[in-house]
Motif scaffolding. Structure first.
Motif, PDB file in Angstrom:
ATOM      1  N   ALA A  38      35.039 -27.900 -35.118  1.00  0.00           N
ATOM      2  CA  ALA A  38      36.416 -27.689 -34.665  1.00  0.00           C
ATOM      3  C   ALA A  38      37.317 -27.546 -35.888  1.00  0.00           C
ATOM      4  O   ALA A  38      37.533 -28.541 -36.598  1.00  0.00           O
ATOM      5  CB  ALA A  38      36.867 -28.850 -33.792  1.00  0.00           C
ATOM      6  N   PRO A  39      37.844 -26.344 -36.166  1.00  0.00           N
ATOM      7  CA  PRO A  39      38.616 -26.131 -37.400  1.00  0.00           C
ATOM      8  C   PRO A  39      39.822 -27.066 -37.528  1.00  0.00           C
ATOM      9  O   PRO A  39      40.124 -27.552 -38.615  1.00  0.00           O
ATOM     10  CB  PRO A  39      39.055 -24.663 -37.299  1.00  0.00           C
ATOM     11  CG  PRO A  39      38.086 -24.036 -36.348  1.00  0.00           C
ATOM     12  CD  PRO A  39      37.716 -25.106 -35.373  1.00  0.00           C
ATOM     13  N   ALA A  45      40.757 -33.789 -41.119  1.00  0.00           N
ATOM     14  CA  ALA A  45      39.922 -34.656 -41.949  1.00  0.00           C
ATOM     15  C   ALA A  45      40.221 -34.432 -43.437  1.00  0.00           C
ATOM     16  O   ALA A  45      40.281 -35.393 -44.214  1.00  0.00           O
ATOM     17  CB  ALA A  45      38.447 -34.401 -41.656  1.00  0.00           C
ATOM     18  N   LEU A  46      40.408 -33.179 -43.825  1.00  0.00           N
ATOM     19  CA  LEU A  46      40.762 -32.896 -45.225  1.00  0.00           C
ATOM     20  C   LEU A  46      42.087 -33.547 -45.595  1.00  0.00           C
ATOM     21  O   LEU A  46      42.226 -34.131 -46.681  1.00  0.00           O
ATOM     22  CB  LEU A  46      40.838 -31.383 -45.440  1.00  0.00           C
ATOM     23  CG  LEU A  46      39.523 -30.601 -45.407  1.00  0.00           C
ATOM     24  CD1 LEU A  46      39.793 -29.114 -45.566  1.00  0.00           C
ATOM     25  CD2 LEU A  46      38.573 -31.085 -46.496  1.00  0.00           C
ATOM     26  N   LEU A  47      43.055 -33.448 -44.698  1.00  0.00           N
ATOM     27  CA  LEU A  47      44.362 -34.049 -44.965  1.00  0.00           C
ATOM     28  C   LEU A  47      44.244 -35.571 -45.077  1.00  0.00           C
ATOM     29  O   LEU A  47      44.847 -36.193 -45.962  1.00  0.00           O
ATOM     30  CB  LEU A  47      45.339 -33.672 -43.849  1.00  0.00           C
ATOM     31  CG  LEU A  47      46.744 -34.281 -43.954  1.00  0.00           C
ATOM     32  CD1 LEU A  47      47.417 -33.844 -45.254  1.00  0.00           C
ATOM     33  CD2 LEU A  47      47.593 -33.868 -42.758  1.00  0.00           C
ATOM     34  N   ALA A 221      33.555 -36.703 -37.988  1.00  0.00           N
ATOM     35  CA  ALA A 221      32.429 -36.731 -37.050  1.00  0.00           C
ATOM     36  C   ALA A 221      32.781 -36.003 -35.760  1.00  0.00           C
ATOM     37  O   ALA A 221      31.966 -35.234 -35.222  1.00  0.00           O
ATOM     38  CB  ALA A 221      32.031 -38.178 -36.751  1.00  0.00           C
ATOM     39  N   ARG A 222      33.994 -36.217 -35.273  1.00  0.00           N
ATOM     40  CA  ARG A 222      34.405 -35.551 -34.033  1.00  0.00           C
ATOM     41  C   ARG A 222      34.531 -34.044 -34.220  1.00  0.00           C
ATOM     42  O   ARG A 222      34.325 -33.279 -33.279  1.00  0.00           O
ATOM     43  CB  ARG A 222      35.736 -36.125 -33.539  1.00  0.00           C
ATOM     44  CG  ARG A 222      35.699 -37.620 -33.206  1.00  0.00           C
ATOM     45  CD  ARG A 222      34.697 -37.929 -32.086  1.00  0.00           C
ATOM     46  NE  ARG A 222      34.732 -39.342 -31.706  1.00  0.00           N
ATOM     47  CZ  ARG A 222      33.830 -40.234 -32.066  1.00  0.00           C
ATOM     48  NH1 ARG A 222      32.818 -39.874 -32.842  1.00  0.00           N
ATOM     49  NH2 ARG A 222      33.930 -41.490 -31.667  1.00  0.00           N
ATOM     50  N   SER A 223      34.862 -33.611 -35.431  1.00  0.00           N
ATOM     51  CA  SER A 223      34.963 -32.166 -35.685  1.00  0.00           C
ATOM     52  C   SER A 223      33.603 -31.486 -35.548  1.00  0.00           C
ATOM     53  O   SER A 223      33.522 -30.283 -35.277  1.00  0.00           O
ATOM     54  CB  SER A 223      35.544 -31.909 -37.073  1.00  0.00           C
ATOM     55  OG  SER A 223      34.611 -32.205 -38.102  1.00  0.00           O
ATOM     56  N   LEU A 224      32.522 -32.263 -35.729  1.00  0.00           N
ATOM     57  CA  LEU A 224      31.156 -31.740 -35.574  1.00  0.00           C
ATOM     58  C   LEU A 224      30.579 -32.058 -34.196  1.00  0.00           C
ATOM     59  O   LEU A 224      29.391 -31.875 -33.970  1.00  0.00           O
ATOM     60  CB  LEU A 224      30.252 -32.336 -36.657  1.00  0.00           C
ATOM     61  CG  LEU A 224      30.571 -31.957 -38.104  1.00  0.00           C
ATOM     62  CD1 LEU A 224      29.717 -32.768 -39.061  1.00  0.00           C
ATOM     63  CD2 LEU A 224      30.380 -30.473 -38.331  1.00  0.00           C
TER      64      LEU A 224
END
Length: 315
Positions: A38-39, A45-47, A221-224
């Protein structure tokens, strides 16, 4: 030559572990996990990871104030990003100690400030790792006792550092003092300012950095699409963080990946998504590695040692 070869082989163990995993897992499935990322969540996450670094630079600023320094947080953030680059590219993140050399007027007397800052990174994960291991992996009861012994030792050292130096004490650095004794005296005196750190400010900062870090991990983790329980994520990633200080790997490559496959497997997550999650942490590290490299280049090539620049870096 054999010694150099041994060191190279030791440093390569992490890469060998990762290569073994890649040869024995379904890389197509690993690619599918990354393909469904999920972009928006990955960007968040980067922020959050950037906020972690900002928080750590503020934490180090509090420690440096005990040494009488008043560096601006912008300068310290730049130095911390550069130190992050140097740490990620060296075994056991030993390169982070070079941050002292990047400070205006920095010298070796400030090295204990970096050691204290690193301890504030490692100690919470050690506590979580031991407690989680006892509850989840049946760590022996003596491991908790060992943890308390470590904490009591650190507390005793801190309380001793808060005591003022005894001006009547014999100077061990005199003719009768040996080199080791003189070095120990220098180390104690270099560490003594740590006893003046404002715990009322440092404590909340440590907790805030830890909270943002674990939020970053959950969001990543949720982004994956990995829906593992938050408690498991906190415990697993604490062990990941401890594995990064092992001198057999750089950036946790291999050691973290193997731990991810083993630990996530205990909660029903297949090896491929587990490896994907570990590699996503590596990807975030690589992104900030580039940012840190830019900060490092700016510091070493800019007018860092000029008088005007030095004055601008101080409050």
């Amino acid at each position: 030559m054999p010694r150099i070869l041994t060191q190279v082989l030791l440093r390569s163990l992490g890469l060998l572990i990762l290569a073994f995993l890649l040869l024995n897992l379904d890389l197509v499935q690993v690619g599918r996990v990354f393909g469904q990322v999920a972009p928006g969540l990955f960007g968040a996450a980067l922020l959050l990871n950037l906020l972690v670094i900002i928080g750590k630079s503020l934490r180090w600023r509090v420690i440096l104030k005990a040494y009488g320094r008043r560096d601006s947080w912008r300068r310290l953030l730049t130095v911390y990003l550069a130190g992050n680059f140097l740490g990620l590219t060296t075994p056991g993140q030993a390169g982070e100690f070079a941050k002292v050399a990047l400070l205006p007027g920095g010298d070796k007397r400030l090295l204990p400030s970096v050691a204290a800052d690193r301890l504030l990174d490692v100690l919470p994960h050690l506590i979580i790792g031991v407690l989680g291991g006892m509850l989840y992996l049946d760590f022996p009861a003596w491991s908790l006792g060992l943890l308390f012994l470590v904490l009591l030792t650190l507390l005793g050292v801190f309380l001793r550092l808060r005591r003022p130096a005894d001006p009547t004490a014999e100077d061990p650095a005199g003719p009768a003092g040996g080199r080791l004794r003189r070095w120990l005296v220098w180390l104690v005196e270099a560490c003594r300012p740590l006893g003046r750190v404002r715990l009322a400010v440092l404590g909340p900062l440590v907790l805030a950095v830890l909270a943002v870090f674990f939020t970053y991990i959950v969001v990543l983790a949720r982004s994956l699409r990995i829906e593992t329980d938050v408690v498991h994520l906190v415990f697993f990633v604490s062990l990941f963080s401890l594995s990064r200080i092992l001198p057999i790997s750089i950036m946790g490559v291999g050691t973290r990946d193997a731990l991810a496959v083993v630990l996530f497997g205990t909660v029903g997550v297949p090896a491929e998504p587990a490896l994907s999650f570990s590699l996503s942490i590596l990807l975030v590290d690589l992104i900030f590695l580039g940012v840190g490299f830019g900060a490092y280049q700016w510091l070493v090539s800019g007018p860092r040692r000029g008088g005007a620049a030095d004055r601008a870096a101080m409050d």
